[in-house]
Design a protein around this motif. Structure first.
Motif, mmCIF file in Angstrom:
data_model
loop_
_atom_site.group_PDB
_atom_site.id
_atom_site.type_symbol
_atom_site.label_atom_id
_atom_site.label_comp_id
_atom_site.label_asym_id
_atom_site.label_seq_id
_atom_site.Cartn_x
_atom_site.Cartn_y
_atom_site.Cartn_z
ATOM 1 N N GLN A 61 0.720 -1.354 -0.004
ATOM 2 C CA GLN A 61 -0.140 0.075 -0.114
ATOM 3 C C GLN A 61 0.652 1.338 0.074
ATOM 4 O O GLN A 61 0.302 2.318 -0.161
ATOM 5 C CB GLN A 61 -0.960 0.009 1.074
ATOM 6 C CG GLN A 61 -1.989 -1.048 1.138
ATOM 7 C CD GLN A 61 -2.835 -1.064 2.487
ATOM 8 O OE1 GLN A 61 -2.350 -0.427 3.513
ATOM 9 N NE2 GLN A 61 -3.994 -1.677 2.504
ATOM 10 N N ILE A 62 2.070 1.163 0.110
ATOM 11 C CA ILE A 62 3.086 2.240 0.276
ATOM 12 C C ILE A 62 3.480 2.720 -1.081
ATOM 13 O O ILE A 62 4.007 1.925 -1.909
ATOM 14 C CB ILE A 62 4.270 2.133 1.070
ATOM 15 C CG1 ILE A 62 3.770 1.649 2.562
ATOM 16 C CG2 ILE A 62 5.165 3.183 1.058
ATOM 17 C CD1 ILE A 62 4.985 1.337 3.616
ATOM 18 N N TYR A 63 3.093 3.903 -1.466
ATOM 19 C CA TYR A 63 3.241 4.665 -2.823
ATOM 20 C C TYR A 63 4.836 4.790 -3.027
ATOM 21 O O TYR A 63 5.514 4.699 -3.870
ATOM 22 C CB TYR A 63 2.485 5.744 -2.960
ATOM 23 C CG TYR A 63 2.611 6.480 -4.266
ATOM 24 C CD1 TYR A 63 2.244 5.943 -5.656
ATOM 25 C CD2 TYR A 63 3.011 7.929 -4.158
ATOM 26 C CE1 TYR A 63 2.426 6.878 -6.659
ATOM 27 C CE2 TYR A 63 3.248 8.613 -5.260
ATOM 28 C CZ TYR A 63 2.954 8.219 -6.610
ATOM 29 O OH TYR A 63 3.279 8.975 -7.586
ATOM 30 N N LYS A 64 5.215 5.669 -1.917
ATOM 31 C CA LYS A 64 6.829 5.959 -1.852
ATOM 32 C C LYS A 64 6.963 6.451 -0.572
ATOM 33 O O LYS A 64 6.069 6.540 0.253
ATOM 34 C CB LYS A 64 6.964 7.091 -2.987
ATOM 35 C CG LYS A 64 6.167 8.655 -2.627
ATOM 36 C CD LYS A 64 6.537 9.589 -3.837
ATOM 37 C CE LYS A 64 5.843 10.816 -3.358
ATOM 38 N NZ LYS A 64 6.173 11.948 -4.271
ATOM 39 N N TRP A 65 8.202 6.957 -0.436
ATOM 40 C CA TRP A 65 8.594 7.315 0.910
ATOM 41 C C TRP A 65 9.917 8.147 0.640
ATOM 42 O O TRP A 65 10.521 8.318 -0.305
ATOM 43 C CB TRP A 65 8.994 6.060 1.810
ATOM 44 C CG TRP A 65 10.363 5.325 1.581
ATOM 45 C CD1 TRP A 65 10.343 4.470 0.611
ATOM 46 C CD2 TRP A 65 11.719 5.313 2.315
ATOM 47 N NE1 TRP A 65 11.496 3.845 0.486
ATOM 48 C CE2 TRP A 65 12.367 4.505 1.488
ATOM 49 C CE3 TRP A 65 12.156 6.072 3.188
ATOM 50 C CZ2 TRP A 65 13.531 4.155 1.865
ATOM 51 C CZ3 TRP A 65 13.261 6.106 3.664
ATOM 52 C CH2 TRP A 65 14.254 5.091 2.932
ATOM 53 N N ARG A 66 10.097 9.276 1.683
ATOM 54 C CA ARG A 66 11.182 9.902 1.862
ATOM 55 C C ARG A 66 11.699 10.230 3.125
ATOM 56 O O ARG A 66 11.156 9.961 4.173
ATOM 57 C CB ARG A 66 10.422 11.561 1.398
ATOM 58 C CG ARG A 66 10.152 11.452 -0.221
ATOM 59 C CD ARG A 66 9.457 13.102 -0.412
ATOM 60 N NE ARG A 66 9.058 13.169 -1.696
ATOM 61 C CZ ARG A 66 8.541 14.106 -2.159
ATOM 62 N NH1 ARG A 66 8.471 15.098 -1.755
ATOM 63 N NH2 ARG A 66 8.473 14.161 -3.424
ATOM 64 N N GLN A 67 12.922 10.715 3.011
ATOM 65 C CA GLN A 67 13.638 10.651 4.496
ATOM 66 C C GLN A 67 14.408 12.064 4.374
ATOM 67 O O GLN A 67 15.124 12.272 3.406
ATOM 68 C CB GLN A 67 14.304 9.611 4.918
ATOM 69 C CG GLN A 67 15.212 9.679 6.206
ATOM 70 C CD GLN A 67 15.812 8.582 6.301
ATOM 71 O OE1 GLN A 67 16.177 7.777 5.743
ATOM 72 N NE2 GLN A 67 16.319 8.351 7.792
ATOM 73 N N ASN A 68 14.594 12.653 5.391
ATOM 74 C CA ASN A 68 15.564 13.755 5.616
ATOM 75 C C ASN A 68 16.327 13.537 7.135
ATOM 76 O O ASN A 68 15.595 12.657 7.806
ATOM 77 C CB ASN A 68 15.087 15.244 5.436
ATOM 78 C CG ASN A 68 14.009 15.761 6.232
ATOM 79 O OD1 ASN A 68 13.810 15.230 7.346
ATOM 80 N ND2 ASN A 68 13.226 16.702 5.916
ATOM 81 N N ILE A 83 3.458 10.957 9.045
ATOM 82 C CA ILE A 83 5.124 11.438 9.344
ATOM 83 C C ILE A 83 5.669 10.841 10.472
ATOM 84 O O ILE A 83 4.722 10.453 11.626
ATOM 85 C CB ILE A 83 4.606 12.904 9.538
ATOM 86 C CG1 ILE A 83 4.293 13.837 8.706
ATOM 87 C CG2 ILE A 83 6.179 13.518 10.234
ATOM 88 C CD1 ILE A 83 3.683 15.094 9.014
ATOM 89 N N ILE A 84 6.755 10.120 10.450
ATOM 90 C CA ILE A 84 7.596 9.814 11.647
ATOM 91 C C ILE A 84 8.572 10.539 11.764
ATOM 92 O O ILE A 84 9.854 10.716 11.115
ATOM 93 C CB ILE A 84 7.802 8.147 11.138
ATOM 94 C CG1 ILE A 84 6.972 7.596 10.744
ATOM 95 C CG2 ILE A 84 8.665 7.566 12.323
ATOM 96 C CD1 ILE A 84 7.187 6.148 10.369
#
Length: 110
Positions: A61-68, A83-84
Motif C-alpha cells: 500500500q506504500i506509494y513512496k517514501w522520503r527521508q531527511n 510522518i515519523i
C-alpha cells in the motif's frame, strides 16, 4: 502575458501563504490529529496506533517514501503521508530497521 503573470502570482500565493494558513487552521480544529501516535514495525508493514484506533499500512500500500534529517514520510497516496519524526529513536524505536525494510519492500526514497 498578463494571464501568465497572474497565474504565477495566484500559484505563489496559494502555495506559500494560503496552504500553510489552512494547514495550521485544520490542525487547531482537528483534535484527533493532536493525540499521541505510536508506530511499530510489523512483518507485513507499519502499524500506527493512537487512543482512538489503529491502522496497518502494508508494504504493497506504500506509494513512496522520503527521508531527511528530521522526518520519514510514508506516502500511501501521492498527497497523503504519515510522518515519523526521527526523534523516535530516543524512545527506543529502531528507525534504521524501518528504513531498511522500506528499501527492501518499497524501494529507494524519492
Amino acid at each position: 502575458m498578463g494571464a501568465l503573470i497572474g497565474g504565477m502570482i495566484v500559484l505563489v500565493i496559494g502555495r506559500f501563504f494560503a496552504s500553510p494558513l489552512l494547514a495550521r487552521r485544520h490542525y487547531r480544529k482537528y483534535k484527533a490529529i493532536q493525540q499521541d501516535l505510536a508506530v511499530e514495525l510489523a512483518e507485513n508493514g507499519i502499524r500506527f496506533f493512537a487512543p482512538t484506533g489503529e491502522v496497518i499500512v502494508t508494504w504493497d500500500q506504500i506509494y513512496k517514501w522520503r527521508q531527511n534529517a528530521t522526518f520519514v514520510l510514508i506516502y500511501p497516496m501521492p498527497r497523503l503521508f504519515h510522518i515519523i519524526p526521527c526523534s523516535v529513536v530516543a524512545q527506543g524505536f529502531d528507525l534504521q530497521a524501518l528504513t531498511d525494510a522500506l528499501v527492501a519492500h518499497v524501494g529507494k526514497p524519492e
